[in-house]
Scaffold this motif. Structure first.
Motif, PDB file in Angstrom:
ATOM      1  N   LEU A   1       0.833  -1.211   0.000  1.00 49.59           N
ATOM      2  CA  LEU A   1       0.000   0.000   0.000  1.00 49.59           C
ATOM      3  C   LEU A   1       0.868   1.262   0.000  1.00 49.59           C
ATOM      4  CD1 LEU A   1      -2.760  -1.116   2.537  1.00 49.59           C
ATOM      5  CD2 LEU A   1      -3.090  -0.644   0.094  1.00 49.59           C
ATOM      6  N   ARG A   2       1.922   1.237   0.786  1.00 48.33           N
ATOM      7  CA  ARG A   2       2.820   2.411   0.796  1.00 48.33           C
ATOM      8  C   ARG A   2       3.493   2.577  -0.560  1.00 48.33           C
ATOM      9  NH1 ARG A   2       4.882  -0.220   5.574  1.00 48.33           N
ATOM     10  NH2 ARG A   2       3.524   0.319   7.334  1.00 48.33           N
ATOM     11  N   ASP A   3       3.856   1.451  -1.182  1.00 47.84           N
ATOM     12  CA  ASP A   3       4.470   1.534  -2.514  1.00 47.84           C
ATOM     13  C   ASP A   3       3.508   2.148  -3.528  1.00 47.84           C
ATOM     14  OD1 ASP A   3       6.796   0.460  -1.597  1.00 47.84           O
ATOM     15  OD2 ASP A   3       6.385  -1.586  -2.303  1.00 47.84           O
ATOM     16  N   ALA A   4       2.210   2.012  -3.244  1.00 48.88           N
ATOM     17  CA  ALA A   4       1.195   2.607  -4.129  1.00 48.88           C
ATOM     18  C   ALA A   4       0.832   4.015  -3.685  1.00 48.88           C
ATOM     19  CB  ALA A   4      -0.055   1.727  -4.148  1.00 48.88           C
ATOM     20  N   ASP A   5       1.653   4.602  -2.779  1.00 55.77           N
ATOM     21  CA  ASP A   5       1.517   5.984  -2.317  1.00 55.77           C
ATOM     22  C   ASP A   5       0.342   6.206  -1.376  1.00 55.77           C
ATOM     23  OD1 ASP A   5       3.793   6.836  -3.616  1.00 55.77           O
ATOM     24  OD2 ASP A   5       2.721   7.313  -5.467  1.00 55.77           O
ATOM     25  N   TYR A   6      -0.055   5.171  -0.663  1.00 56.30           N
ATOM     26  CA  TYR A   6      -1.030   5.344   0.410  1.00 56.30           C
ATOM     27  C   TYR A   6      -0.296   5.332   1.750  1.00 56.30           C
ATOM     28  CZ  TYR A   6      -4.502   4.222  -3.192  1.00 56.30           C
ATOM     29  OH  TYR A   6      -5.277   4.244  -4.322  1.00 56.30           O
ATOM     30  N   THR A   7      -1.018   5.811   2.780  1.00 56.17           N
ATOM     31  CA  THR A   7      -0.491   5.701   4.130  1.00 56.17           C
ATOM     32  C   THR A   7      -1.079   4.451   4.761  1.00 56.17           C
ATOM     33  OG1 THR A   7      -0.256   8.083   4.401  1.00 56.17           O
ATOM     34  CG2 THR A   7      -0.403   6.782   6.412  1.00 56.17           C
ATOM     35  N   ALA A   8      -0.241   3.583   5.306  1.00 51.46           N
ATOM     36  CA  ALA A   8      -0.726   2.325   5.862  1.00 51.46           C
ATOM     37  C   ALA A   8      -0.094   2.079   7.222  1.00 51.46           C
ATOM     38  CB  ALA A   8      -0.394   1.163   4.921  1.00 51.46           C
ATOM     39  N   GLU A   9      -0.946   1.774   8.199  1.00 49.80           N
ATOM     40  CA  GLU A   9      -0.469   1.487   9.549  1.00 49.80           C
ATOM     41  C   GLU A   9      -0.915   0.081   9.951  1.00 49.80           C
ATOM     42  OE1 GLU A   9      -1.719   4.430  12.371  1.00 49.80           O
ATOM     43  OE2 GLU A   9      -1.544   6.038  10.887  1.00 49.80           O
ATOM     44  N   ILE A  10      -0.037  -0.651  10.574  1.00 48.44           N
ATOM     45  CA  ILE A  10      -0.388  -1.936  11.175  1.00 48.44           C
ATOM     46  C   ILE A  10      -1.178  -1.659  12.448  1.00 48.44           C
ATOM     47  CG2 ILE A  10       0.528  -4.035  12.218  1.00 48.44           C
ATOM     48  CD1 ILE A  10       1.049  -3.876   9.252  1.00 48.44           C
ATOM     49  N   LYS A  11      -2.253  -2.409  12.669  1.00 52.20           N
ATOM     50  CA  LYS A  11      -3.062  -2.160  13.859  1.00 52.20           C
ATOM     51  C   LYS A  11      -2.289  -2.504  15.127  1.00 52.20           C
ATOM     52  CE  LYS A  11      -7.452  -3.208  16.137  1.00 52.20           C
ATOM     53  NZ  LYS A  11      -8.693  -4.027  16.123  1.00 52.20           N
ATOM     54  N   LEU A  12      -2.205  -1.533  16.012  1.00 52.80           N
ATOM     55  CA  LEU A  12      -1.613  -1.709  17.330  1.00 52.80           C
ATOM     56  C   LEU A  12      -2.589  -1.122  18.338  1.00 52.80           C
ATOM     57  CD1 LEU A  12       2.103  -0.620  16.675  1.00 52.80           C
ATOM     58  CD2 LEU A  12       1.251  -2.951  16.972  1.00 52.80           C
ATOM     59  N   GLY A  13      -2.840  -1.816  19.402  1.00 51.17           N
ATOM     60  CA  GLY A  13      -3.755  -1.302  20.418  1.00 51.17           C
ATOM     61  C   GLY A  13      -5.176  -1.270  19.904  1.00 51.17           C
ATOM     62  N   ASP A  14      -5.928  -0.245  20.323  1.00 45.46           N
ATOM     63  CA  ASP A  14      -7.344  -0.138  19.967  1.00 45.46           C
ATOM     64  C   ASP A  14      -7.614   1.235  19.354  1.00 45.46           C
ATOM     65  OD1 ASP A  14     -10.016  -0.715  19.713  1.00 45.46           O
ATOM     66  OD2 ASP A  14     -10.504  -0.123  21.774  1.00 45.46           O
ATOM     67  N   PRO A  15      -7.126   1.453  18.143  1.00 46.04           N
ATOM     68  CA  PRO A  15      -7.248   2.786  17.536  1.00 46.04           C
ATOM     69  C   PRO A  15      -8.694   3.095  17.147  1.00 46.04           C
ATOM     70  CG  PRO A  15      -6.388   1.232  15.934  1.00 46.04           C
ATOM     71  CD  PRO A  15      -6.458   0.493  17.241  1.00 46.04           C
ATOM     72  N   ASP A  16      -9.004   4.385  17.019  1.00 45.06           N
ATOM     73  CA  ASP A  16     -10.311   4.832  16.543  1.00 45.06           C
ATOM     74  C   ASP A  16     -10.329   4.696  15.020  1.00 45.06           C
ATOM     75  OD1 ASP A  16     -12.627   6.095  15.814  1.00 45.06           O
ATOM     76  OD2 ASP A  16     -12.304   7.866  17.059  1.00 45.06           O
ATOM     77  N   VAL A  17     -11.159   3.797  14.507  1.00 39.89           N
ATOM     78  CA  VAL A  17     -11.140   3.536  13.058  1.00 39.89           C
ATOM     79  C   VAL A  17     -11.568   4.755  12.257  1.00 39.89           C
ATOM     80  CG1 VAL A  17     -11.492   1.068  13.313  1.00 39.89           C
ATOM     81  CG2 VAL A  17     -13.485   2.583  13.111  1.00 39.89           C
ATOM     82  N   MET A  18     -12.285   5.689  12.902  1.00 36.41           N
ATOM     83  CA  MET A  18     -12.724   6.875  12.177  1.00 36.41           C
ATOM     84  C   MET A  18     -11.552   7.817  11.867  1.00 36.41           C
ATOM     85  SD  MET A  18     -15.707   6.063  11.634  1.00 36.41           S
ATOM     86  CE  MET A  18     -16.156   7.532  10.723  1.00 36.41           C
ATOM     87  N   ASP A  19     -10.392   7.533  12.438  1.00 36.51           N
ATOM     88  CA  ASP A  19      -9.195   8.316  12.083  1.00 36.51           C
ATOM     89  C   ASP A  19      -8.621   7.878  10.748  1.00 36.51           C
ATOM     90  OD1 ASP A  19      -9.335   9.785  14.394  1.00 36.51           O
ATOM     91  OD2 ASP A  19      -7.941   8.519  15.514  1.00 36.51           O
ATOM     92  N   TYR A  20      -9.218   6.817  10.151  1.00 39.77           N
ATOM     93  CA  TYR A  20      -8.690   6.255   8.905  1.00 39.77           C
ATOM     94  C   TYR A  20      -9.749   6.350   7.810  1.00 39.77           C
ATOM     95  CZ  TYR A  20      -5.336   4.380  12.212  1.00 39.77           C
ATOM     96  OH  TYR A  20      -4.390   4.255  13.193  1.00 39.77           O
ATOM     97  N   ASP A  21      -9.270   6.368   6.567  1.00 39.44           N
ATOM     98  CA  ASP A  21     -10.210   6.328   5.435  1.00 39.44           C
ATOM     99  C   ASP A  21     -10.702   4.905   5.196  1.00 39.44           C
ATOM    100  OD1 ASP A  21      -9.906   9.166   4.479  1.00 39.44           O
ATOM    101  OD2 ASP A  21      -7.817   8.512   4.347  1.00 39.44           O
TER     102      ASP A  21
END
Length: 412
Positions: free
Chosen positions: A351-371
């Motif tokens: 995904l990063r190679d395709a110029d997106y921002t990608a994060e591995i899930k750690l903890g319990d993030p708020d999914v609304m912070d992501y597209d």
């Protein structure tokens, strides 16, 4: 429980770093387009670099972070860079004297004791130095470049302009010692009553003329006619006023707006000609000027020089990020099953190679912070969820996903 920061220093949280990087990147882009090349100097410099050349006044000497360098044999006294220009002059003298004209820029932090509470000890600045460029055209280039940077940041910058030579020549009629003139000028601007009383007794007409000149501003070289009416023209004043007028005329020719304000030349320690004072909404955001003697004082060849610096800490106060349309890539949260970490890292990399921002899930993030939330199922499928619409899409490969989103997948 919190831990206090070192007094006069500051942290920059992510929102502030966005402003910092925006101002920095706009300055760097502008400098590159004007033909300037980036350099960097060390945080520590030898103190004698500043004192031997007379570029660090006694007043400034009491404000610098200085200590003995016992790591070396000499125990030489060093100083944390209190100024951006003097190290650049040293760098030029060390490495670039084969260049008749050098256009250099830098982004550095400087260190001084707090002049007043809240003024800060560590300060960041973007600086540009034009070494080997002499005369009004070089002054106009720097002034235009500084204003252009502010304009690109969406800020309405103003330039007040003064002239060290004019100040020196006028003050010479009150104070013969060049070293004492800096303090005298500051005392007059500060309205130091004891100094004013002494001068009023010894030189009432000169003091009255100087106070009048400091209280009057102008927007053309006609302002300089005040000098002739208020002071007898010495040879030095004639030459300085002529140089000042030539720069003002050039600024007019190239369309750089300015306001003449002799009082804005406060702190003219190593300047030899025009002095710029840059402001936004009345607040100082930068400054600079001509320092034709500095390179030779450093042991280099005789080279005319001038420069300016924009104060990042001050600029950030005026930057409204809402005014900028930031083109940020879609942001993915990659969720995965325990034991499938390698697959998650590989998907995120694609995904990063395709110029997106990608994060591995750690903890319990708020999914609304992501597209998007991308779940990797036990059987290896990629289930993509739109966090705004809750729509779901299923793919076997990242390439299919990227193609659906209209991006370009990595060929590797």
């Amino acid at each position: 429980m919190t831990q206090e920061r070192c007094r006069g220093c500051r942290d920059l949280i992510p929102e502030q770093m966005l402003k910092f990087r925006l101002a920095e990147s706009v300055f760097i882009d502008t400098a590159l387009k004007w033909g300037y090349e980036e350099v960097r100097t060390p945080t520590l410099e030898y103190l004698h670099l500043f004192t031997a050349t007379g570029t660090l006044t006694p007043g400034m000497l009491g404000q610098v972070f200085s200590f003995l360098d016992w790591d070396g044999w000499s125990g030489e006294r060093v100083v944390m860079r209190p100024d951006g220009t003097i190290p650049i002059a040293r760098l030029y003298t060390d490495s670039l004297t084969d260049r008749e004209v050098a256009r250099l820029f830098y982004v550095v932090n400087t260190f001084l004791f707090e002049e007043k509470p809240g003024s800060g000890r560590e300060r960041w600045q973007c600086g540009a130095e034009l070494i080997g460029g002499s005369g009004p055209l070089a002054d106009a280039e720097l002034a235009r470049m500084a204003l252009e940077t502010l304009e690109l940041l969406g800020l309405e910058g103003r330039i007040k302009i003064s002239h060290s030579g004019v100040i020196q020549a006028v003050l010479a009629q009150l104070e013969p010692s060049p070293e004492a003139r800096h303090k005298l000028f500051d005392d007059i601007l500060d309205g130091n009553e004891s100094v004013m009383s002494r001068l009023a007794e010894s030189n009432p007409e000169l003091l009255a003329g100087l106070k009048t000149l400091l209280g009057v501003t102008g927007t053309s070289s006609n302002y300089l006619s005040n000098l002739r009416s208020l002071f007898g023209y010495s040879v030095e004043l004639e030459a300085a006023a002529g140089d000042f007028a030539a720069t003002l005329d050039t600024l007019d020719d190239v369309g750089v707006p300015y306001e003449i304000d002799l009082a804005s030349g406060r702190g003219f320690e190593y300047y030899t000609g025009v002095i710029f004072h840059l402001s936004v909404n009345g607040a100082t955001v930068g400054g600079g000027g001509r320092y034709d003697n500095l390179i030779a004082l450093m042991g280099g060849p005789s080279r005319a020089a001038a420069g300016f610096a924009l104060y990042l800490d001050e600029l950030m106060k005026f930057i409204d990020m809402a005014e900028y349309e930031m083109e940020e890539p879609d942001r993915f949260l990659v969720n995965f099953q325990p034991g499938d970490e390698a697959r998650a890292f590989a998907v995120a990399t694609d995904l990063r190679d395709a110029d997106y921002t990608a994060e591995i899930k750690l903890g319990d993030p708020d999914v609304m912070d992501y597209d998007w939330v991308l779940n990797i199922t036990e059987d290896g499928l990629l289930v993509l969820s739109d966090t705004e619409t809750d729509e779901e899409f299923e793919f076997e490969t990242v390439e299919e996903l990227v193609e659906m989103l209209g991006g370009e997948a990595s060929e590797e």
